[in-house]
Write a protein that holds these residues in place. Structure first.
Motif, short mmCIF file in Angstrom:
data_model
loop_
_atom_site.label_atom_id
_atom_site.label_comp_id
_atom_site.label_asym_id
_atom_site.label_seq_id
_atom_site.Cartn_x
_atom_site.Cartn_y
_atom_site.Cartn_z
N TRP A 7 4.20 13.40 -11.82
CA TRP A 7 3.71 12.08 -12.21
C TRP A 7 4.88 11.18 -12.53
O TRP A 7 5.81 11.58 -13.24
N LYS A 8 4.83 9.95 -12.04
CA LYS A 8 5.86 8.97 -12.33
C LYS A 8 5.19 7.66 -12.73
O LYS A 8 4.13 7.32 -12.21
N VAL A 9 5.82 6.95 -13.64
CA VAL A 9 5.32 5.64 -14.04
C VAL A 9 5.70 4.65 -12.95
O VAL A 9 6.85 4.61 -12.49
N ARG A 10 4.72 3.86 -12.54
CA ARG A 10 4.94 2.84 -11.52
C ARG A 10 4.28 1.54 -11.94
O ARG A 10 3.27 1.54 -12.64
N LYS A 11 4.85 0.44 -11.51
CA LYS A 11 4.24 -0.88 -11.69
C LYS A 11 3.45 -1.16 -10.42
O LYS A 11 3.97 -0.99 -9.32
N PHE A 12 2.18 -1.58 -10.57
CA PHE A 12 1.33 -1.85 -9.42
C PHE A 12 0.99 -3.33 -9.36
O PHE A 12 0.74 -3.96 -10.38
N VAL A 13 0.96 -3.86 -8.13
CA VAL A 13 0.56 -5.23 -7.89
C VAL A 13 -0.53 -5.20 -6.83
O VAL A 13 -0.33 -4.70 -5.73
N LEU A 14 -1.70 -5.74 -7.19
CA LEU A 14 -2.85 -5.77 -6.30
C LEU A 14 -2.87 -7.10 -5.57
O LEU A 14 -2.80 -8.16 -6.19
N ASP A 17 -4.51 -10.58 0.20
CA ASP A 17 -4.18 -11.11 1.51
C ASP A 17 -2.73 -10.82 1.84
O ASP A 17 -1.85 -11.61 1.50
N PRO A 18 -2.44 -9.67 2.41
CA PRO A 18 -3.35 -8.63 2.88
C PRO A 18 -3.80 -7.71 1.74
O PRO A 18 -3.19 -7.71 0.68
N ALA A 19 -4.84 -6.94 1.99
CA ALA A 19 -5.46 -6.08 0.98
C ALA A 19 -4.61 -4.82 0.78
O ALA A 19 -4.81 -3.80 1.44
N TYR A 20 -3.67 -4.90 -0.14
CA TYR A 20 -2.76 -3.80 -0.42
C TYR A 20 -2.55 -3.65 -1.93
O TYR A 20 -2.64 -4.63 -2.68
N LEU A 21 -2.24 -2.44 -2.33
CA LEU A 21 -1.80 -2.15 -3.67
C LEU A 21 -0.34 -1.72 -3.54
O LEU A 21 -0.05 -0.63 -3.05
N HIS A 22 0.59 -2.62 -3.89
CA HIS A 22 2.02 -2.31 -3.80
C HIS A 22 2.48 -1.67 -5.11
O HIS A 22 2.01 -2.05 -6.17
N TYR A 23 3.41 -0.72 -5.00
CA TYR A 23 3.94 -0.13 -6.22
C TYR A 23 5.45 -0.19 -6.25
O TYR A 23 6.13 -0.15 -5.23
N TYR A 24 5.94 -0.37 -7.48
CA TYR A 24 7.35 -0.64 -7.74
C TYR A 24 7.88 0.29 -8.82
O TYR A 24 7.12 0.80 -9.63
N ASP A 25 9.19 0.43 -8.86
CA ASP A 25 9.85 1.13 -9.96
C ASP A 25 9.79 0.19 -11.17
O ASP A 25 10.21 -0.96 -11.07
N PRO A 26 9.25 0.65 -12.31
CA PRO A 26 9.14 -0.25 -13.47
C PRO A 26 10.47 -0.66 -14.06
O PRO A 26 10.54 -1.64 -14.81
N ALA A 27 11.55 0.05 -13.71
CA ALA A 27 12.87 -0.29 -14.25
C ALA A 27 13.46 -1.52 -13.57
O ALA A 27 14.47 -2.05 -14.01
N GLY A 28 12.85 -1.95 -12.50
CA GLY A 28 13.36 -3.14 -11.81
C GLY A 28 13.32 -2.97 -10.31
O GLY A 28 12.84 -1.98 -9.78
N GLY A 29 13.83 -3.96 -9.65
CA GLY A 29 13.82 -3.94 -8.20
C GLY A 29 12.70 -4.81 -7.66
O GLY A 29 11.57 -4.72 -8.10
N GLU A 30 13.06 -5.66 -6.73
CA GLU A 30 12.09 -6.61 -6.18
C GLU A 30 11.31 -6.03 -5.01
O GLU A 30 10.24 -6.51 -4.68
N PRO A 32 9.06 -3.31 -3.02
CA PRO A 32 8.12 -2.22 -3.37
C PRO A 32 8.62 -0.87 -2.86
O PRO A 32 9.29 -0.79 -1.83
N LEU A 33 8.30 0.17 -3.61
CA LEU A 33 8.60 1.53 -3.17
C LEU A 33 7.63 1.97 -2.09
O LEU A 33 7.93 2.85 -1.30
N GLY A 34 6.45 1.36 -2.09
CA GLY A 34 5.43 1.71 -1.10
C GLY A 34 4.20 0.86 -1.30
O GLY A 34 4.16 -0.01 -2.17
N ALA A 35 3.20 1.12 -0.45
CA ALA A 35 1.97 0.35 -0.51
C ALA A 35 0.80 1.21 -0.07
O ALA A 35 0.95 2.10 0.75
N ILE A 36 -0.36 0.90 -0.62
CA ILE A 36 -1.61 1.57 -0.26
C ILE A 36 -2.49 0.51 0.39
O ILE A 36 -2.82 -0.49 -0.25
#
Length: 97
Positions: A7-14, A17-30, A32-36
């Motif tokens: 388990w890792k802590v991630r910042k999520f942005v819903l 348009d387009p319908a994605y859930l992007h996830y980021y490292d909460p420590a920073g970085g513009e 995304p690490l990935g997307a659903i």
């Protein structure tokens, strides 16, 4: 956590348009690490994750199953937050582009 078995802590942005859930490292970085991809996904509350005895799980779990049948297990900070995420993701899955 479903791919790396931890388990890792991630910042999520819903986004709708387009319908994605992007996830980021909460420590920073513009970037995304990935997307659903959420179009056509199913999201439900779950009580446990397969083989979860190995992991530190505090409930408030939910699962996103994509149209390609990829399973993502996520953990919210509270049961209220879990309900809010599920409702928001369900809306975007139905109405997002």
């Amino acid at each position: 956590g479903h791919r790396r078995k931890n388990w890792k802590v991630r910042k999520f942005v819903l986004r709708d348009d387009p319908a994605y859930l992007h996830y980021y490292d909460p420590a920073g970085g513009e970037d995304p690490l990935g997307a659903i991809r959420l179009r056509g996904c199913v999201v439900t509350a779950v009580e446990d994750v397969p083989d979860s005895k190995k992991y530190d799980i505090d409930n408030n779990l939910f699962e996103v199953i994509t149209a390609n049948e990829i399973h993502y297990y996520l953990q919210a900070a509270s049961s209220t937050e879990r309900t809010e995420w599920i409702k928001a993701i369900q809306t975007v899955a139905r109405t997002g582009k």
